[in-house]
Design an enzyme around this catalytic site. Structure first.
Site, mmCIF file in Angstrom:
data_model
loop_
_atom_site.group_PDB
_atom_site.id
_atom_site.type_symbol
_atom_site.label_atom_id
_atom_site.label_comp_id
_atom_site.label_asym_id
_atom_site.label_seq_id
_atom_site.Cartn_x
_atom_site.Cartn_y
_atom_site.Cartn_z
ATOM 1 N NE ARG A 19 9.427 4.129 -3.990
ATOM 2 C CZ ARG A 19 7.823 4.072 -3.147
ATOM 3 N NH1 ARG A 19 7.170 4.587 -4.040
ATOM 4 N NH2 ARG A 19 7.706 3.452 -2.643
ATOM 5 C CD GLN A 21 17.452 2.276 2.103
ATOM 6 O OE1 GLN A 21 18.747 1.361 1.844
ATOM 7 N NE2 GLN A 21 16.305 1.989 2.676
ATOM 8 C CG ASP A 40 10.757 -1.430 -7.597
ATOM 9 O OD1 ASP A 40 11.586 -0.630 -6.476
ATOM 10 O OD2 ASP A 40 9.054 -2.069 -6.944
ATOM 11 C CB ILE A 41 7.027 -5.550 -6.603
ATOM 12 C CG1 ILE A 41 5.748 -5.830 -7.096
ATOM 13 C CG2 ILE A 41 6.450 -4.274 -5.715
ATOM 14 C CD1 ILE A 41 5.125 -6.178 -6.293
ATOM 15 C CG ASP A 79 5.891 -10.333 -5.684
ATOM 16 O OD1 ASP A 79 7.427 -10.491 -4.814
ATOM 17 O OD2 ASP A 79 5.076 -9.993 -5.920
ATOM 18 C CG ASN A 106 17.140 -1.864 -1.394
ATOM 19 O OD1 ASN A 106 17.305 -1.400 -0.798
ATOM 20 N ND2 ASN A 106 16.316 -1.419 -2.435
ATOM 21 C CE1 TYR A 172 11.891 -2.710 6.915
ATOM 22 C CE2 TYR A 172 12.746 -2.155 9.540
ATOM 23 C CZ TYR A 172 13.088 -2.636 8.108
ATOM 24 O OH TYR A 172 13.317 -1.311 7.680
#
Length: 283
Positions: A19, A21, A40-41, A79, A106, A172
């Site tokens: 989903r 970006q 994607d995880i 993952d 990403n 972050y």
């Protein structure tokens, strides 16, 4: 449609593509003619991440959108903290498509808290996904790109937080500053293989990552922190822009930068930090 970036016959790998970006990047690359590997995880990363994770249905929708562009796609729930799973996906993708030309690293997560009040799990989840997970992805992909001998383009998705720290998310920012350092190092190390490495640094793209109660809570508790976050200035929408005045940017707008970096039109760029922010970081 015309493929201005000339990605026909090339293969791109996009992480975190269920989903937001990642989906926008995968679909836009497909529109330019690339076949794609996506991961994607599709599950919660950690109980400390304050927004819902993507789902298998989200990943399936990205697959549908890519295939609607007439391109092939290999999709898998992975993952990026799982080294064996990442390596297997890259190997399977190269076996299926015969090459690997573009990586869009990403996948990432965000949580909130003052640095000295973070728990081990808050720190580890963000660092392990954003920094170490990206390194694991790069480590799996780069040998395949070198062996293919076609050069290539690596786009590392950092953040405005990878250039300028903001309060309330220091872990972050540390992870994203680390991505900037890896980008610059890899640009030097991979130049002899004609593999370019650049990072993009989006500011406030409308995704679940930044639209959640945890962000609002820390800014409410510490109102002075707002001074470190630039407001979107008024700008008339650019031609073709989906944004309105003072809106967050869309993932589709950032995807135009990614697809340009993936193609040969950006061939003179490597080791660059591309700020995707409508100029707000100059305020």
């Amino acid at each position: 449609m015309a493929h201005e970036q000339g990605l026909e016959g090339r293969v791109a790998f996009v992480t975190g593509a269920a989903r937001g970006q990642g989906r926008a990047y995968a679909v836009r690359l497909a529109q330019e003619g690339a076949d794609v590997i996506i991961s994607d995880i599709c599950a919660p990363v950690s109980q400390t991440i304050p927004y819902p994770g993507a789902t298998p249905d989200d990943l399936a929708e990205t697959v549908r959108l890519v295939e609607a562009e007439g391109r092939k796609v290999l999709a898998r729930q992975v993952d990026i903290r799982d080294d064996a799973a990442v390596r297997t996906l890259v190997a399977d993708g190269v076996e299926q498509f015969g090459r690997l030309d573009v990586l869009v690293a990403n996948a990432g997560v965000l949580s909130w808290g003052r640095l000295w009040e973070l728990t081990d799990e808050q720190w580890n989840s963000v660092i392990d996904v954003n920094l170490t997970g990206t390194w694991r992805t790069l480590r799996a992909v780069i040998p395949a790109m070198i062996e293919a001998g076609n050069g290539g383009s690596i786009i590392i998705v950092s953040s405005s937080g990878g250039l300028k720290a903001t309060p309330g998310n220091g872990h972050y920012a540390a992870s994203k500053h680390g991505l900037t350092a890896m980008t610059n190092t890899l640009a030097l190390e991979l130049g002899e293989y004609s593999i370019r490495v650049n990072s993009i640094h989006p500011y406030s793209i409308a995704t679940p990552m930044i639209e959640n109660d945890a962000m609002m809570a820390i800014l409410s508790a510490h109102p002075s922190y707002l001074n470190s976050f630039a407001a979107m200035p008024y700008q008339p929408p650019m031609k073709g822009s989906r944004a309105k005045r003072n809106d967050f940017m869309t993932a589709e707008e950032a995807a135009e930068v990614v697809v340009w970096l993936a193609g040969d039109n950006s061939s003179v760029l490597s080791g660059s930090q591309i700020v995707v922010d409508r100029g707000v970081m100059k305020y």
